[in-house]
Design an enzyme around this catalytic site. Structure first.
Site: not given
Length: 255
Positions: A61, A101, A114
């Site tokens: 990712c 995520v 993030s």
């Protein structure tokens, strides 16, 4: 007179609301300071939930990678927890109902996304200063959609046009590196801008190289040198995932 009485009441209501807001803001700032102070004291007590690869390895990712790079540059070690994104566990959905995520946990504080994680960390640990201008950070991201469009394209007549669009983004990065005359994207030391650019280049160059034999344009020599420098760095080696994981991850998206 009833209107003046009503005006008076509303004025009091407004003032009292402002005082309440101001008081609330003071408490919020105080709470944030407490959280950040505690965080500074407990630098090692951070868990980062990231995408899992095969056999519970680190997954591919770019957003998780960006955060891992940023944390390393800040000198922060975290506990990494790999999350199976194909079959998301219930405990993870309780932690972050959006099911995305990366997610950072510090004590009971949960920070998803993030950019939010990076901003939070930067406030808690202002030193070392690895900030970079917003314009350079955005430039680093621009090649990602161009890569994705080129890779996922299924119409042969569009292939050359989409390849050129990706080349143009890489050449823009090359021009910036030439003009700035710095080793890295935003200076002679690695910064937040590199944390954005490195995963984007790793994904684009690895996947397109495997699929189409793609290489950095021959007239982008400065970019080629940058890629060689960052991909051989300890920072990259400490945060990367295998090329096989990366290639297979994108193949699943192409179907």
């Amino acid at each position: 007179s009833s209107s003046s009485s009503s005006f008076s009441t509303s004025s009091q209501s407004s003032c009292s609301s402002e005082e309440t807001i101001r008081e609330g803001q003071k408490k919020q700032v105080s709470a944030e300071k407490t959280i950040l102070t505690n965080m500074s004291e407990q630098k090692d007590n951070i868990t980062l939930y990231i995408k899992a690869g095969p056999n519970d390895t680190r997954g591919s990712c770019p957003f998780c990678h960006k955060v891992l790079l940023f944390l390393r540059l800040k000198g922060i070690d975290v506990e990494e927890v790999n999350v199976n994104m194909k079959e998301k566990p219930d405990w993870f959905l309780e932690l972050n109902p959006l099911g995305l995520v990366p997610v950072m946990k510090f004590n009971e504080e949960i920070v998803p996304d993030s950019e939010a994680i990076i901003n939070y960390i930067d406030k808690a640990f202002p030193s070392p200063d690895i900030s970079a201008s917003e314009d350079i950070i955005k430039m680093g991201m621009k090649s990602f959609p161009a890569f994705r469009n080129y890779y996922k394209n299924t119409e042969e007549e569009k292939a050359e046009e989409l390849k050129k669009a990706y080349n143009d983004e890489l050449l823009a990065i090359n021009t910036h590196l030439e003009n700035s005359n710095t080793k890295y994207f935003a200076g002679d030391e690695l910064t937040r801008a590199d944390c954005v650019l490195i995963p984007v280049l790793y994904h684009g160059l690895t996947v397109l190289g495997n699929e189409y034999g793609y290489e950095v344009p021959s007239d982008a020599k400065r970019l080629s040198q940058y890629v060689e420098d960052v991909f051989s760095s300890d920072l990259f080696k400490q945060t990367q995932y295998t090329e096989e994981t990366l290639i297979n991850g994108w193949k699943a998206h192409k179907k």
